[in-house]
Design a protein around this motif. Sequence first.
Motif, PDB file in Angstrom:
ATOM      1  N   UNK A 109       0.839  -1.197   0.000  1.00 51.27           N
ATOM      2  CA  UNK A 109       0.000   0.000   0.000  1.00 51.27           C
ATOM      3  C   UNK A 109       0.873   1.246   0.000  1.00 51.27           C
ATOM      4  N   UNK A 110       1.947   1.205   0.800  1.00 52.77           N
ATOM      5  CA  UNK A 110       2.847   2.356   0.893  1.00 52.77           C
ATOM      6  C   UNK A 110       3.655   2.563  -0.377  1.00 52.77           C
ATOM      7  N   UNK A 111       3.641   1.591  -1.251  1.00 48.12           N
ATOM      8  CA  UNK A 111       4.330   1.722  -2.533  1.00 48.12           C
ATOM      9  C   UNK A 111       3.400   2.268  -3.616  1.00 48.12           C
ATOM     10  N   UNK A 112       2.164   1.793  -3.623  1.00 49.64           N
ATOM     11  CA  UNK A 112       1.232   2.107  -4.705  1.00 49.64           C
ATOM     12  C   UNK A 112       0.700   3.536  -4.615  1.00 49.64           C
ATOM     13  N   UNK A 113       0.159   3.911  -3.447  1.00 50.65           N
ATOM     14  CA  UNK A 113      -0.540   5.189  -3.320  1.00 50.65           C
ATOM     15  C   UNK A 113       0.334   6.399  -3.656  1.00 50.65           C
ATOM     16  N   UNK A 114       1.554   6.514  -3.114  1.00 53.35           N
ATOM     17  CA  UNK A 114       2.368   7.696  -3.457  1.00 53.35           C
ATOM     18  C   UNK A 114       2.664   7.807  -4.951  1.00 53.35           C
ATOM     19  N   UNK A 115       2.856   6.677  -5.628  1.00 48.39           N
ATOM     20  CA  UNK A 115       3.139   6.716  -7.063  1.00 48.39           C
ATOM     21  C   UNK A 115       1.932   7.213  -7.856  1.00 48.39           C
ATOM     22  N   UNK A 116       0.747   6.759  -7.473  1.00 47.54           N
ATOM     23  CA  UNK A 116      -0.466   7.215  -8.164  1.00 47.54           C
ATOM     24  C   UNK A 116      -0.661   8.715  -7.958  1.00 47.54           C
ATOM     25  N   UNK A 117      -0.447   9.173  -6.730  1.00 44.91           N
ATOM     26  CA  UNK A 117      -0.621  10.603  -6.427  1.00 44.91           C
ATOM     27  C   UNK A 117       0.395  11.443  -7.198  1.00 44.91           C
ATOM     28  N   UNK A 118       1.641  10.985  -7.254  1.00 48.74           N
ATOM     29  CA  UNK A 118       2.651  11.727  -8.020  1.00 48.74           C
ATOM     30  C   UNK A 118       2.267  11.824  -9.482  1.00 48.74           C
ATOM     31  N   UNK A 119       1.752  10.739 -10.023  1.00 50.48           N
ATOM     32  CA  UNK A 119       1.388  10.734 -11.436  1.00 50.48           C
ATOM     33  C   UNK A 119       0.229  11.704 -11.724  1.00 50.48           C
ATOM     34  N   UNK A 120      -0.729  11.812 -10.807  1.00 47.29           N
ATOM     35  CA  UNK A 120      -1.921  12.639 -11.044  1.00 47.29           C
ATOM     36  C   UNK A 120      -1.706  14.089 -10.622  1.00 47.29           C
ATOM     37  N   UNK A 121      -1.086  14.293  -9.452  1.00 47.26           N
ATOM     38  CA  UNK A 121      -1.027  15.636  -8.860  1.00 47.26           C
ATOM     39  C   UNK A 121       0.372  16.239  -8.834  1.00 47.26           C
ATOM     40  N   UNK A 122       1.379  15.487  -9.236  1.00 44.50           N
ATOM     41  CA  UNK A 122       2.732  16.020  -9.203  1.00 44.50           C
ATOM     42  C   UNK A 122       3.471  15.639  -7.929  1.00 44.50           C
ATOM     43  N   UNK A 123       4.712  16.108  -7.799  1.00 40.71           N
ATOM     44  CA  UNK A 123       5.610  15.653  -6.733  1.00 40.71           C
ATOM     45  C   UNK A 123       5.785  16.660  -5.600  1.00 40.71           C
ATOM     46  N   UNK A 124       5.019  17.755  -5.576  1.00 40.02           N
ATOM     47  CA  UNK A 124       5.135  18.716  -4.467  1.00 40.02           C
ATOM     48  C   UNK A 124       4.615  18.077  -3.186  1.00 40.02           C
ATOM     49  N   UNK A 125       5.449  18.013  -2.176  1.00 39.72           N
ATOM     50  CA  UNK A 125       5.108  17.263  -0.969  1.00 39.72           C
ATOM     51  C   UNK A 125       4.002  17.901  -0.133  1.00 39.72           C
ATOM     52  N   UNK A 126       3.779  19.170  -0.328  1.00 41.31           N
ATOM     53  CA  UNK A 126       2.685  19.816   0.393  1.00 41.31           C
ATOM     54  C   UNK A 126       1.342  19.208   0.011  1.00 41.31           C
ATOM     55  N   UNK A 127       1.225  18.763  -1.250  1.00 45.54           N
ATOM     56  CA  UNK A 127       0.035  18.051  -1.706  1.00 45.54           C
ATOM     57  C   UNK A 127       0.221  16.538  -1.636  1.00 45.54           C
ATOM     58  N   UNK A 128       1.431  16.092  -1.926  1.00 46.60           N
ATOM     59  CA  UNK A 128       1.692  14.658  -2.016  1.00 46.60           C
ATOM     60  C   UNK A 128       1.378  13.929  -0.707  1.00 46.60           C
ATOM     61  N   UNK A 129       1.768  14.503   0.427  1.00 50.59           N
ATOM     62  CA  UNK A 129       1.608  13.814   1.707  1.00 50.59           C
ATOM     63  C   UNK A 129       0.127  13.631   2.072  1.00 50.59           C
ATOM     64  N   UNK A 130      -0.680  14.704   2.135  1.00 54.02           N
ATOM     65  CA  UNK A 130      -2.099  14.487   2.494  1.00 54.02           C
ATOM     66  C   UNK A 130      -2.871  13.685   1.456  1.00 54.02           C
TER      67      UNK A 130
END
Length: 343
Positions: free
Chosen positions: A273-294
């Motif tokens: 789970x910790x592998x899949x979700x961050x990759x999907x979020x990066x692909x859709x919303x970009x890599x800025x951690x202010x958005x990536x984390x929540x």
Amino acid sequence: MRCTIKKNAKKRILLSAAIVAAILILAVGIGSVFVNPLEILRIIGYRLFGIDGADNVSATNTAIIWNVRLPRVLLAFVAGAALSVSGAVMQSVLRNPLASSFTLGVSSGASLGAALVIMLGISFLPVFTMPAVGFAFAMATMVLVIAIASKMDKGSLQNNTIILLGMVASLFVNAITTLLITMNRDSLQRLIFWQLGSFSGQGWLPIAILTPILVLGVLAVVRYHKEMDIMTFGEETAKTIGVNMSRTKWVLLILAASLTGSTIAFVGIIGFVDLIAPHIVRRIFGARHKLLIPLSAIFGGTFMVAADTIARSISPPTEIPIGVITALIGAPFFAFIYLKNRK
């Protein structure tokens, strides 16, 4: 141009929020007895805010939703969110798309703690014994890995050193756990079931404990969003800008391990789970951690809820361990990322 990107991001966030809400409501309703979304909303409104409207809902459905399904769905969401935030932090800090807390020995430490509790019959507080011991061993393993890596690199904490020591620690602790199980085969079935993860019969107590941990963990990690953005450009760049790499890594790795350790201590080991979700979020919303984390928290929680719903719906009344479902989805995803990076 920037205005258009912001509008597109807002649309994606709103659409994602609607999808997440729909999945959560459907997950609560799906089961041996299907409860429609309107009834679910009436029950929740009545139990939380005393809103009238539950008169037409049967007492059986109310008991099923409030005492069984809603706690399970919320626990799955919180667990998935915590694991996903932890994965996002690990991938950013170690600059490795396949990194996670499990790579650094957190799950192995928790397994050893669980094995000792099961084998020795330790029970100072029946509800908290397994979570407390599992969390303590998970954190001890992680801290030991970071401390040795820091000493080997003279305080600089090189990413490759951390990953390599984490893998060595995982193998060593797993060997100890296997040895203990071999000496006491009566505990084998219970430990294997715990290692595959489950949200069955947990109730409201784990949610009350894990939710504050998740919220505080996310808030603490988001405070370092600028540092994580800078770290993605490389350690030398980050040092030049003025980021204290050693201190920042220590703090972020401990926060990530705390989120993972506290979660698996209650629900068992659930991978990918910790592998899949961050990759999907990066692909859709970009890599800025202010958005990536929540957003990783939201997507990871939703993915866990969907996986758990599949696990308990494929072959009722038998329940498939949640770890099996996430592995079946996550392993091909893991292979895809690895092959993509190789290219």
